[in-house]
Design a protein around this motif. Structure first.
Motif, short mmCIF file in Angstrom:
data_model
loop_
_atom_site.label_atom_id
_atom_site.label_comp_id
_atom_site.label_asym_id
_atom_site.label_seq_id
_atom_site.Cartn_x
_atom_site.Cartn_y
_atom_site.Cartn_z
N LEU A 132 8.14 -17.16 -44.12
CA LEU A 132 7.90 -15.74 -44.37
C LEU A 132 7.44 -15.06 -43.07
N HIS A 133 7.98 -13.90 -42.82
CA HIS A 133 7.61 -13.17 -41.60
C HIS A 133 7.84 -11.68 -41.77
N VAL A 134 7.04 -10.92 -41.03
CA VAL A 134 7.37 -9.53 -40.75
C VAL A 134 8.35 -9.58 -39.59
N GLU A 135 9.41 -8.79 -39.64
CA GLU A 135 10.40 -8.83 -38.57
C GLU A 135 9.79 -8.35 -37.25
N ASN A 136 9.99 -9.16 -36.22
CA ASN A 136 9.46 -8.83 -34.89
C ASN A 136 8.00 -8.39 -34.96
N VAL A 152 6.84 -9.19 -46.39
CA VAL A 152 7.37 -10.23 -45.50
C VAL A 152 8.64 -10.76 -46.14
N HIS A 153 9.49 -11.40 -45.33
CA HIS A 153 10.70 -12.00 -45.89
C HIS A 153 10.95 -13.35 -45.23
N GLY A 154 11.80 -14.13 -45.85
CA GLY A 154 12.20 -15.43 -45.33
C GLY A 154 13.50 -15.81 -46.00
N HIS A 166 25.27 -8.75 -42.43
CA HIS A 166 25.05 -7.81 -41.32
C HIS A 166 23.59 -7.37 -41.40
N ARG A 167 22.93 -7.36 -40.26
CA ARG A 167 21.54 -6.93 -40.25
C ARG A 167 21.37 -5.67 -39.39
N THR A 168 20.57 -4.74 -39.88
CA THR A 168 20.20 -3.56 -39.08
C THR A 168 18.69 -3.37 -39.16
FE LIG Z 1 13.83 -11.75 -40.58
#
Ligand SMILES: [Fe+2]
Ligand SMILES: O=C(O)CCC(=O)C(=O)O
Length: 327
Positions: free
Chosen positions: A155-159, A286-288, A304-306
């Protein structure tokens, strides 16, 4: 992470486009895909995406506007039945750092919706600053704690380390994995906070942590000391990456463990299928990702990620020429 995975989020959650809305969406995406110079990262093209996004189906615009006002308990926006045509998709890429520079139909769909939500941005030091990135499993990177891996992604917050991390992360599914079970894990502090005792929350709200850049970044400094929970005591923002945030003392380490356990307890699993797009509110969720078995046969999982910001002005000093890419 625990072995028991959460039950998948129901396929009824979110907005499912009608056939008519899907066709409307496909026509709009085709118009954008043909817009010169037909390159995603060119300013003229992304500018066109922003204007054309005003013609998204009304219910999609309403859903996006409501989400921007309040992202709900899970911090999730889910849109289903978007146009993706498997028969005309090329093989799933397998190279590291894969990005989508061509104005393909799926790149147009994801850009239209992202530009409706806010300002599409990327980071110069990550995936060469491309605005639409491919999330695909990469041979040899199975164990990596990045989106190129296929082992369980923490699990993480992006950047999380970045002063201008995204407000939202968009994930548009072109293909799921062969078993159709790879899941994006999403967990919000809005749900987890009740499981965090007050004295632990106090520790999490103090600057007793630092966070390092993720492996996807080629350069970047760790944060100064920061709090993991910030803002309103009852509805805080969260800044944590469980594979990159370092507690600075024993009590902070214990608090981080409690938080991780709480987030896992309330986590939801979103098994994205082709044509489904989700945004995660990166300020409170958070996501993983669960593990899966890539085959590298051209039909592996492909998203696709934005990244989206709400206010471009705040990151102006990081964006040369008022462009889309943050240094
Ligand atoms: Fe991510
Ligand atoms: O593969 C996923 O579902 C999410 C991966 C991820 O964390 C990301 O691409 O930011």
């Amino acid at each position: 992470m625990t072995t028991a995975l959460p039950a998948p989020i129901s396929a009824q959650t979110g907005l499912t486009l009608t056939g008519t809305e899907r066709d409307q969406m496909a026509r709009l995406a085709e118009e954008l895909a043909l817009f010169p110079p037909r390159l995603v990262d060119e300013r003229a093209w992304m500018d066109a995406a922003r204007r054309l996004a005003c013609r998204l189906p009304l219910r999609v615009r309403e859903e996006i506007r409501d989400y921007r006002h309040d992202p709900g308990k899970d911090g999730l926006l889910i849109l289903r039945n978007l146009p993706v045509y498997d028969a005309v998709l090329p093989d799933t890429p397998t190279v590291p750092e894969s990005v989508e520079r061509q104005a393909t139909l799926p790149a147009a769909v994801t850009s239209l919706i992202s530009q409706s939500l806010g300002e599409v941005v990327a980071y110069r030091e990550e995936k060469s600053g491309a605005l639409v990135q491919n999330v695909v499993p990469v041979p040899g990177r199975e164990e990596s704690q990045s989106n190129a891996g296929s082992t369980l992604l923490e699990l993480h917050v992006e950047n999380a380390f970045h002063p201008h991390r995204p407000d939202y992360v968009g994930l548009f599914c072109l293909r799921n994995d062969h078993s159709g079970t790879a899941g994006t894990l999403v967990s919000s502090i809005r749900r987890a906070l009740v499981l965090v005792p007050d004295r632990v929350a106090e520790v999490l709200m103090a600057p007793r942590f630092v966070t390092q850049p993720p492996p996807s970044f080629h350069a970047g400094d760790s944060t100064p000391q920061h709090a993991v929970l910030d803002g309103d005591r009852d509805d805080p923002d969260i800044q944590v990456d469980f594979s990159a945030t370092v507690p600075l003392d024993d009590e902070a380490a214990e608090a981080l463990d409690v938080l991780r356990g709480a987030l896992l307890d309330v986590a939801a699993m979103l098994v994205l299928q082709p044509g489904e797009l989700a945004f995660v509110d990166n300020r409170l969720s958070v996501h993983g990702r669960t593990s899966f078995e890539p085959r590298y046969d051209g039909h592996d999982r492909w998203l696709h990620r934005t990244f989206v910001h709400l206010d471009n002005r705040r990151s102006r000093s990081h964006r040369a020429g008022n462009g889309f890419v943050l240094a």
